[in-house]
Design a protein around this motif. Structure first.
Motif, PDB file in Angstrom:
ATOM      1  N   VAL A 574       0.860  -1.180   0.000  1.00 10.62           N
ATOM      2  CA  VAL A 574       0.000   0.000   0.000  1.00 10.62           C
ATOM      3  C   VAL A 574       0.897   1.231   0.000  1.00 10.62           C
ATOM      4  CG1 VAL A 574      -1.784   1.288   1.213  1.00 10.62           C
ATOM      5  CG2 VAL A 574      -1.830  -1.213   1.217  1.00 10.62           C
ATOM      6  N   SER A 575       0.817   1.999  -1.074  1.00  9.49           N
ATOM      7  CA  SER A 575       1.589   3.232  -1.185  1.00  9.49           C
ATOM      8  C   SER A 575       0.707   4.395  -0.753  1.00  9.49           C
ATOM      9  CB  SER A 575       2.084   3.432  -2.626  1.00  9.49           C
ATOM     10  OG  SER A 575       2.840   4.611  -2.734  1.00  9.49           O
ATOM     11  N   LEU A 576       1.140   5.112   0.276  1.00 14.44           N
ATOM     12  CA  LEU A 576       0.322   6.164   0.859  1.00 14.44           C
ATOM     13  C   LEU A 576       0.217   7.366  -0.085  1.00 14.44           C
ATOM     14  CD1 LEU A 576       1.540   6.150   4.561  1.00 14.44           C
ATOM     15  CD2 LEU A 576      -0.430   4.985   3.562  1.00 14.44           C
ATOM     16  N   VAL A 577      -0.996   7.896  -0.148  1.00 13.08           N
ATOM     17  CA  VAL A 577      -1.238   9.125  -0.917  1.00 13.08           C
ATOM     18  C   VAL A 577      -0.807  10.303  -0.064  1.00 13.08           C
ATOM     19  CG1 VAL A 577      -2.998  10.553  -2.003  1.00 13.08           C
ATOM     20  CG2 VAL A 577      -3.132   8.065  -2.173  1.00 13.08           C
ATOM     21  N   GLU A 578       0.059  11.162  -0.619  1.00 14.92           N
ATOM     22  CA  GLU A 578       0.627  12.269   0.142  1.00 14.92           C
ATOM     23  C   GLU A 578      -0.160  13.563   0.007  1.00 14.92           C
ATOM     24  OE1 GLU A 578       3.010  12.136   2.193  1.00 14.92           O
ATOM     25  OE2 GLU A 578       3.849  10.146   1.811  1.00 14.92           O
ATOM     26  N   ALA A 579      -1.022  13.660  -0.991  1.00 10.82           N
ATOM     27  CA  ALA A 579      -1.714  14.925  -1.252  1.00 10.82           C
ATOM     28  C   ALA A 579      -2.562  15.316  -0.051  1.00 10.82           C
ATOM     29  CB  ALA A 579      -2.582  14.807  -2.493  1.00 10.82           C
ATOM     30  N   GLN A 580      -2.439  16.550   0.392  1.00  9.07           N
ATOM     31  CA  GLN A 580      -3.243  17.056   1.501  1.00  9.07           C
ATOM     32  C   GLN A 580      -4.589  17.585   1.031  1.00  9.07           C
ATOM     33  OE1 GLN A 580      -2.362  16.834   4.713  1.00  9.07           O
ATOM     34  NE2 GLN A 580      -0.469  15.799   4.136  1.00  9.07           N
ATOM     35  N   SER A 581      -4.709  17.866  -0.249  1.00 13.56           N
ATOM     36  CA  SER A 581      -5.970  18.386  -0.780  1.00 13.56           C
ATOM     37  C   SER A 581      -6.147  17.881  -2.206  1.00 13.56           C
ATOM     38  CB  SER A 581      -5.983  19.920  -0.762  1.00 13.56           C
ATOM     39  OG  SER A 581      -4.941  20.433  -1.576  1.00 13.56           O
ATOM     40  N   ILE A 582      -7.368  17.987  -2.674  1.00 12.64           N
ATOM     41  CA  ILE A 582      -7.691  17.511  -4.010  1.00 12.64           C
ATOM     42  C   ILE A 582      -8.738  18.432  -4.598  1.00 12.64           C
ATOM     43  CG2 ILE A 582      -9.535  15.957  -3.269  1.00 12.64           C
ATOM     44  CD1 ILE A 582      -8.467  13.970  -5.369  1.00 12.64           C
ATOM     45  N   ILE A 583      -8.704  18.616  -5.927  1.00 10.68           N
ATOM     46  CA  ILE A 583      -9.645  19.501  -6.626  1.00 10.68           C
ATOM     47  C   ILE A 583     -10.824  18.666  -7.119  1.00 10.68           C
ATOM     48  CG2 ILE A 583      -9.980  21.017  -8.613  1.00 10.68           C
ATOM     49  CD1 ILE A 583      -7.060  21.787  -8.395  1.00 10.68           C
ATOM     50  N   VAL A 584     -12.029  19.136  -6.823  1.00 12.05           N
ATOM     51  CA  VAL A 584     -13.254  18.483  -7.266  1.00 12.05           C
ATOM     52  C   VAL A 584     -13.984  19.452  -8.193  1.00 12.05           C
ATOM     53  CG1 VAL A 584     -15.438  17.426  -6.593  1.00 12.05           C
ATOM     54  CG2 VAL A 584     -13.420  17.171  -5.137  1.00 12.05           C
ATOM     55  N   ALA A 585     -14.118  19.075  -9.473  1.00 12.41           N
ATOM     56  CA  ALA A 585     -14.848  19.892 -10.449  1.00 12.41           C
ATOM     57  C   ALA A 585     -16.280  19.380 -10.538  1.00 12.41           C
ATOM     58  CB  ALA A 585     -14.168  19.830 -11.806  1.00 12.41           C
ATOM     59  N   VAL A 586     -17.256  20.266 -10.350  1.00 11.65           N
ATOM     60  CA  VAL A 586     -18.669  19.886 -10.304  1.00 11.65           C
ATOM     61  C   VAL A 586     -19.406  20.606 -11.431  1.00 11.65           C
ATOM     62  CG1 VAL A 586     -20.730  19.729  -8.867  1.00 11.65           C
ATOM     63  CG2 VAL A 586     -18.462  19.711  -7.797  1.00 11.65           C
ATOM     64  N   ASP A 587     -20.147  19.854 -12.248  1.00  8.25           N
ATOM     65  CA  ASP A 587     -21.032  20.409 -13.264  1.00  8.25           C
ATOM     66  C   ASP A 587     -22.470  20.105 -12.864  1.00  8.25           C
ATOM     67  OD1 ASP A 587     -19.152  21.444 -15.250  1.00  8.25           O
ATOM     68  OD2 ASP A 587     -18.561  19.339 -15.488  1.00  8.25           O
ATOM     69  N   VAL A 588     -23.315  21.156 -12.834  1.00  8.19           N
ATOM     70  CA  VAL A 588     -24.701  21.017 -12.377  1.00  8.19           C
ATOM     71  C   VAL A 588     -25.627  21.391 -13.524  1.00  8.19           C
ATOM     72  CG1 VAL A 588     -26.404  21.724 -10.669  1.00  8.19           C
ATOM     73  CG2 VAL A 588     -23.985  21.573 -10.030  1.00  8.19           C
TER      74      VAL A 588
END
Length: 957
Positions: A574-588
């Motif tokens: 298991v390789s740990l994910v280091e990113a502290q944040s992630i971008i979520v693009a939302v289309d409504v």
């Protein structure tokens, strides 16, 4: 000085049991509460000497309190004696009164029912510790402690009744008996049949000072009262305890050296009251131990009480718990363990009271053996029974999340449960065994009435070894990472990945599924293989796990899927994910595909990030990286929408939300005669809009517009047999205005009573499972359930509709059958009788003809002419009796009868118990390159032998 010696143990005599017994019997004495309060209040307001510990300090204060109380009492008595006339009763009556009270105590002990009498005598007469008593009586030590608590509670109540409810009438003379060291004998007339006075007085002076403390100040030895969760538990406090009391802290109840200090003015925020009665007679049950727990029954809150003579109890908690309820667990010897959930309203301010009613059944006493895959006994097994179940996909799941320990196995794996077990939907007729070598489970059939079952076999599940290696982004090992394995199969796991949770908070169970990585970043787990569910995907569901990894300094990780390989050991990195944040693009957009501007969107898991869409219906949110991200959107005039995203990497996520346009909708639900129908749930598509009121009317603020399917469903507790399932209209459009929905009601209001009896003797039988179904032409079977009750061998169903019915019944002894009957409009109440034949038994032997026996074969069993209209869980040929050394059952879940997997070289004989005598039974044997088949028909209550000839399997042309 107050008369308490510096070394009270020097005054102990051989018969010190009366001192320990009296300590418990008067633990609620009014004087004790005052002394406790005064001593602790004084200790809290004075600086403690530097040379003394807390126990010595409190003991010194207590001596002063007792001395002051004694001097005040003596002065008061002297003043009253000077002013009073001479007493008519001579002083010798005080001695006689003390003698009579001690004799009453001894008689009360002898009058106790078993096993309380023997337990109390072994503890206080023989002075054995609870563990030694458990060994002698062959019961767990916790059972001994429970019996002591109940026995002492019964003694107090018996003495209270004997003295007109005035506890002072017997407590004060008993207290006075301990004031004169060396002069108080232990009067135990009734311990054996003795007529001479010298036999009545059984020697051994009671320690005066210790008796004084234990009787007049019982709070020193009492169990701690409940403490609010937000406050730390008080430190242990002891006052001059004799060595016998200190050496066994659990001898007279859990935590008998602790003092819980609560303000007298503190008002309980949660009060749970109720009554415990016998299920068969409805008579109140005295002496049942009732306790409150959280969702995990192993985490005791220390809040418990025995029921009184009227079966009532009262439990209270200083603060409302974080959740909206507490579990109530009831234990009483010779009865099955019972539980209920005391639910309260957290929105309500102020104290709340919850009343529950508990009915105890005699239940089934189970015993058996825990074995490994080779049939060898497995030592140190702990047995668990579920208190709550989650149904998902037609298969009971998560049964160990809220479970209770019900016994332990010996060194040979043999066990006998601490309590009988009664029928209960929550435990799903499954008993679990957890051992250091692994875990397993088996099915059972419990009854309300008392019976013994001694042949349960719990075989440990096969295991697969997993070495989990956790590394960071640079490939370096991560030490101390917590790894948890989430099974995705029933009955211990959850199929839906969005509901991931560990199987149980119990440490013995958690140890099999979790741990921390060592310095090399490695953790080794042996995980059990499950059983395929009825809706499983091929044969893989029983091997599927999800791995959860949490490491300090790293964000929450995504779940890592695992396909277990039984009998081998595999390595997973298991390789740990280091990113502290992630971008979520939302289309409504709406249901027509048009973008929705200014829609409110949010994303995240525990920390939500909010935003709004632009004119193109687009928004981008930067959220903390977690394994799952919940995205939702809402806008005026539209239905809300949401999505659950699984994070597999640090790459941006993109999601599209459809917000359906909505309009308010009013309507009404009626039957074909125009009568309103209350309590119906109205659905559009798969979305619940609202419920109907008493007039059958409903109002939905946001109903999706356009042509939509509409459905009306009944609440779970409603009688579905009253309705055909037909409705008009089946679609609607909210823009067209109000709507009236018509449901088709079945006619007829006939009451039905069915007596369940043995076909041969005519004796009443108690059903453990019943199903009353209505035949429908659409399904060509009996599938619509009818609400009914079963009590003392009679099944009662009220207000039945006209039609063709079938009652299917199964009893604890294996008897089962069905009764078909037809009800017509306007007929009188139906009094029916279902006679169940006694089941038979089939003993089979495999005979291999011109072929070598393979290592393993599977024996399938079925009816020759199965009834396709019957309810599945009641149609099975019989129950396998398993030879623990060479056989096991497979697929025997969810009401199915299952198959028998056996090793013919070790044992070629099989046995089918509870064999159905109403149809011919077919046995089919399949193995590697071999096949055999044989039929058998058994008579009611008779046994039959059958030989299955196994030949080489014919090759397909």
């Amino acid at each position: 000085m107050n008369g308490v010696p510096d070394q009270p143990e020097l005054l102990l005599r051989e018969r010190a049991w009366l001192q320990a017994l009296a300590r418990q019997l008067v633990q609620r004495h009014e004087a004790a509460d005052e002394l406790a309060h005064d001593a602790l209040a004084s200790a809290c307001t004075q600086p403690a000497p530097l040379t003394a510990g807390p126990r010595a300090w409190l003991a010194a204060i207590l001596r002063k309190q007792v001395a002051s109380s004694r001097r005040a009492a003596q002065r008061r008595s002297a003043r009253e004696a000077l002013a009073a006339r001479p007493e008519a009763v001579p002083p010798t009556d005080d001695t006689i009164a003390r003698f009579e009270v001690q004799r009453d105590v001894a008689n009360a002990v002898l009058a106790l029912a078993e096993p309380y009498r023997t337990t109390v005598l072994l503890r206080f007469w023989e002075e054995l510790p609870p563990r030694a008593i458990g060994t002698r009586m062959a019961v767990p030590v916790e059972t001994v402690r429970t019996r002591l608590k109940r026995g002492l509670a019964l003694l107090r109540e018996r003495l209270d009744r004997a003295h007109g409810g005035d506890r002072r009438a017997w407590a004060v003379p008993l207290w006075a008996a301990g004031r004169k060291a060396g002069s108080v004998a232990s009067f135990l007339a009734g311990v054996s049949i003795m007529t001479a006075m010298q036999k009545l007085v059984l020697g051994g002076a009671v320690l005066a000072a210790a008796a004084l403390l234990s009787i007049a100040v019982p709070w020193v030895f009492a169990a701690p009262a409940s403490v609010p969760e937000s406050q730390p538990a008080p430190s242990p406090v002891s006052v001059g305890l004799p060595p016998a009391a200190v050496a066994e802290p659990h001898a007279l109840g859990q935590g008998n050296e602790r003092v819980a200090v609560t303000s007298a003015e503190t008002e309980a925020q949660l009060v749970v009251t109720g009554t415990v009665v016998d299920d068969e007679t409805s008579a109140p049950l005295q002496g049942a131990l009732v306790r409150l727990t959280g969702s995990n029954p192993a985490e005791s809150l220390g809040i418990e009480s025995p029921t009184g003579a009227d079966g009532t109890f009262r439990l209270q908690e200083a603060q409302l718990p974080a959740h909206d309820g507490r579990r109530v667990i009831v234990q009483l010897d010779d009865y099955a363990l019972a539980h209920d959930f005391a639910r309260f309203d957290r929105k309500q301010t102020g104290p709340q009271r919850v009343d529950v009613g508990i009915r105890l059944v005699r239940g089934t006493v189970f015993s058996g053996q825990v074995v490994d895959q080779e049939g060898r006994g497995v030592a140190d097994a702990e047995l668990f029974l579920a208190l709550w179940t989650l149904g998902y996909g037609g298969w009971p799941q998560n049964l160990l999340q809220e479970s209770v320990s019900v016994g332990r196995g010996d060194t040979a794996g043999r066990f006998r449960l601490d309590h009988p077990v009664g029928p209960d939907f929550q435990h799903q007729n499954l008993l679990f065994a957890v051992t250091p070598q692994g875990m397993g489970w088996c099915r059972f059939e419990a009854s309300k009435q008392r019976r013994e079952v001694s042949d349960l076999v719990i075989r440990l599940r096969p295991v697969g070894g997993v070495r989990v290696r956790v590394i960071d982004r640079d490939g370096k090992p991560v030490a101390g990472a917590e790894v948890r394995a989430f099974p995705r199969f029933g009955p211990i796991g959850i199929a839906g990945r969005e509901w991931r949770t560990e199987p149980s908070p119990h440490p013995a169970i958690r140890a099999h599924f979790s741990g921390r990585t060592d310095a090399s970043g490695m953790l080794r787990l042996n995980l059990p293989v499950g059983e395929p569910g009825p809706l499983g995907r091929m044969d893989r569901d029983e091997r599927l796990y999800d791995l959860s990894v949490e490491a300090s300094g790293h964000p929450r990780q995504p779940l890592h899927p695992l396909d277990l390989k039984p009998g081998t050991e595999q390595e997973v990195t298991v390789s740990l994910v280091e990113a502290q944040s992630i971008i979520v693009a939302v289309d409504v957009h709406d249901d027509l595909g048009a973008p929705v501007a200014n829609a409110a969107v949010s994303a995240g898991e525990t920390q939500l990030v909010n935003g709004r869409t632009d004119a193109a219906g687009h928004a981008e949110l930067t959220v903390p990286a977690t394994s799952r991200i919940h995205v939702s959107g809402e806008a005026p005039g539209h239905r809300n929408a949401q999505e659950q995203l699984t994070v597999a990497s640090a790459a941006p996520l993109r999601v599209s939300l459809t917000l359906a346009r909505t309009r308010p909708l009013d309507g009404r639900v009626v039957d074909q005669f125009g009568a309103p129908i209350a309590g119906m749930a109205v659905f559009v598509g798969h979305t619940h809009l609202c419920d109907t009121d008493a007039e059958g009317r409903f109002h939905a603020d946001a109903c999706p517009v356009g042509e939509r399917e509409i459905a009306v469903a009944m609440a779970p507790k409603m009688d579905s047999s009253r309705w055909t399932g037909e409705q008009t209209p089946q679609t609607l459009d909210a823009e067209r205005g109000p709507v009236t929905i018509t449901m088709q009601r079945r006619t007829g209001h006939i009451d039905v009573r069915v007596a369940i009896v043995d076909a041969r003797s005519g004796q009443t039988l108690e059903p453990t499972e019943t199903f009353l179904g209505l035949f429908t032409e659409e399904t060509r079977g009996f599938h619509i359930r009818k609400l009914h009750e079963s009590s003392q061998g009679v099944v009662v169903a009220k207000d039945c509709a006209a039609g063709r019915w079938r009652l299917s019944v199964r009893t604890a002894s294996g008897q089962r059958g069905a009764l078909d009957f037809v009800l017509t409009e306007g007929q009188p109440p139906a009094e029916l009788r279902l006679e169940l034949p006694a089941p038979g038994a089939v003993t089979g032997r495999l005979r291999f003809v011109d072929v070598e026996p393979p290592r393993e074969v599977t024996v399938h069993v079925q009816h020759q002419k199965p009834d396709p209209t019957a309810w599945t869980s009641f149609v099975f040929p019989g129950r396998w009796q398993v030879d623990a050394t060479s056989q096991t059952t497979i697929g025997a879940e969810n009401g199915q009868w299952g198959s028998l997997r056996m090793q013919p070289a070790r044992n070629p004989v099989f046995r089918l118990e509870s064999a159905d005598p109403t149809d011919t039974i077919v046995f089919i044997v399949i193995g590697d390159g071999v096949r055999g088949e044989a039929n058998a028909r058994v008579e009611p209550g008779q046994a039959r032998d059958v030989v299955v000839e196994v030949h080489k399997k014919a090759q397909p042309r």
